[in-house]
Design an enzyme around this catalytic site. Sequence first.
Site, PDB file in Angstrom:
ATOM      1  N   ASP A  39      42.531  46.146  43.791  1.00  0.00           N
ATOM      2  CA  ASP A  39      44.559  46.598  43.994  1.00  0.00           C
ATOM      3  C   ASP A  39      44.865  45.642  43.131  1.00  0.00           C
ATOM      4  O   ASP A  39      44.678  45.227  41.783  1.00  0.00           O
ATOM      5  CB  ASP A  39      44.663  44.692  44.858  1.00  0.00           C
ATOM      6  CG  ASP A  39      44.181  44.584  46.075  1.00  0.00           C
ATOM      7  OD1 ASP A  39      43.451  45.220  46.449  1.00  0.00           O
ATOM      8  OD2 ASP A  39      42.944  43.418  46.607  1.00  0.00           O
TER       9      ASP A  39
HETATM   10  N1  URA Z   1      39.059  43.260  47.233  1.00  0.00           N
HETATM   11  C1  URA Z   1      40.072  42.487  46.758  1.00  0.00           C
HETATM   12  O1  URA Z   1      40.717  42.348  48.257  1.00  0.00           O
HETATM   13  N2  URA Z   1      40.720  43.105  46.128  1.00  0.00           N
HETATM   14  C2  URA Z   1      40.242  43.800  45.279  1.00  0.00           C
HETATM   15  O2  URA Z   1      40.822  45.137  45.179  1.00  0.00           O
HETATM   16  C3  URA Z   1      39.107  44.096  45.470  1.00  0.00           C
HETATM   17  C4  URA Z   1      38.033  43.624  46.560  1.00  0.00           C
END
Ligand code: URA
Length: 266
Positions: free
Chosen positions: A105
């Site tokens: 993310d």
């Molecule tokens: N889980 C998440 O919530 N975000 C990420 O970027 C990776 C794993």
Amino acid sequence: MLERLQKILSQAGVASRRESEGIIAAGRVAVNGTVVTELGTKADPDTDTITLDGKPITIEEKRVYILLYKPVGYMTTMKDPEGRPIVSDLLNGVKERVYPIGRLDYNTEGLLLLTNDGALANSLMHPSHEVDKGYLVRVSGQVSPLQIKKLSEGVKLEDGMTAPAKVLPVSESENNSWISITIHEGRYRQVRRMCEAVGLNVVRLKRARYDFLEIGDMKPGEYRHLAPEEVTRLNRKMAPVGTGRGPRKTGVVARRGSTGTGRRTR
Ligand code: URA
């Protein structure tokens, strides 16, 4: 990227640059169906069809494997319509076009692999290979043993139950706690949603491990090339039994445009 035709021909292994000039001048090369004889004409080998004696030429590209510490505030895409920073902005000095293996993310930091080896990328992202991804998660307040148990056993999300995970408390202060969560699935915002599902508020999320690869003491924005042994180890793990797809060496070539890593995991 636009490049001189003689350079493209030599990269494709047709002939040296000097010899390629003769080949062009002789009218044997066409770009998108039009014969080009003028030396210095440019074309884009990624988007133009370049033919020699009527047959398309292909450019081979060296395979590269990069481990990047993705900072918070970068998109794991190759373009962002909103103009936010993208991870490839951090890869000054990498001239090959590499693609992220999976996603993190915008607000998640940590270990991200990038490569132009589409076959390995697709293998690593395939759910059947169950590659472990280890996250360090800072949450507000304290984490109860019941929350740890629920996260470990699997929690119900909109898209179904999560698989059992390895969840361990790491440290605790008055206002925050760190826990580590290791999962092998790669669902959209999975760790954040798992934590929310058990009533935990994530304030920081960092991927510290991808299979045997660790972020160690790298700093946000730093990257390194994987060592040949690391690539061999990844390939060996991914080789499906009985297919003969054994370990490969780095430095071998990949056909440009062969990376099919468009799969959206997050
Ligand atoms: N889980 C998440 O919530 N975000 C990420 O970027 C990776 C794993």
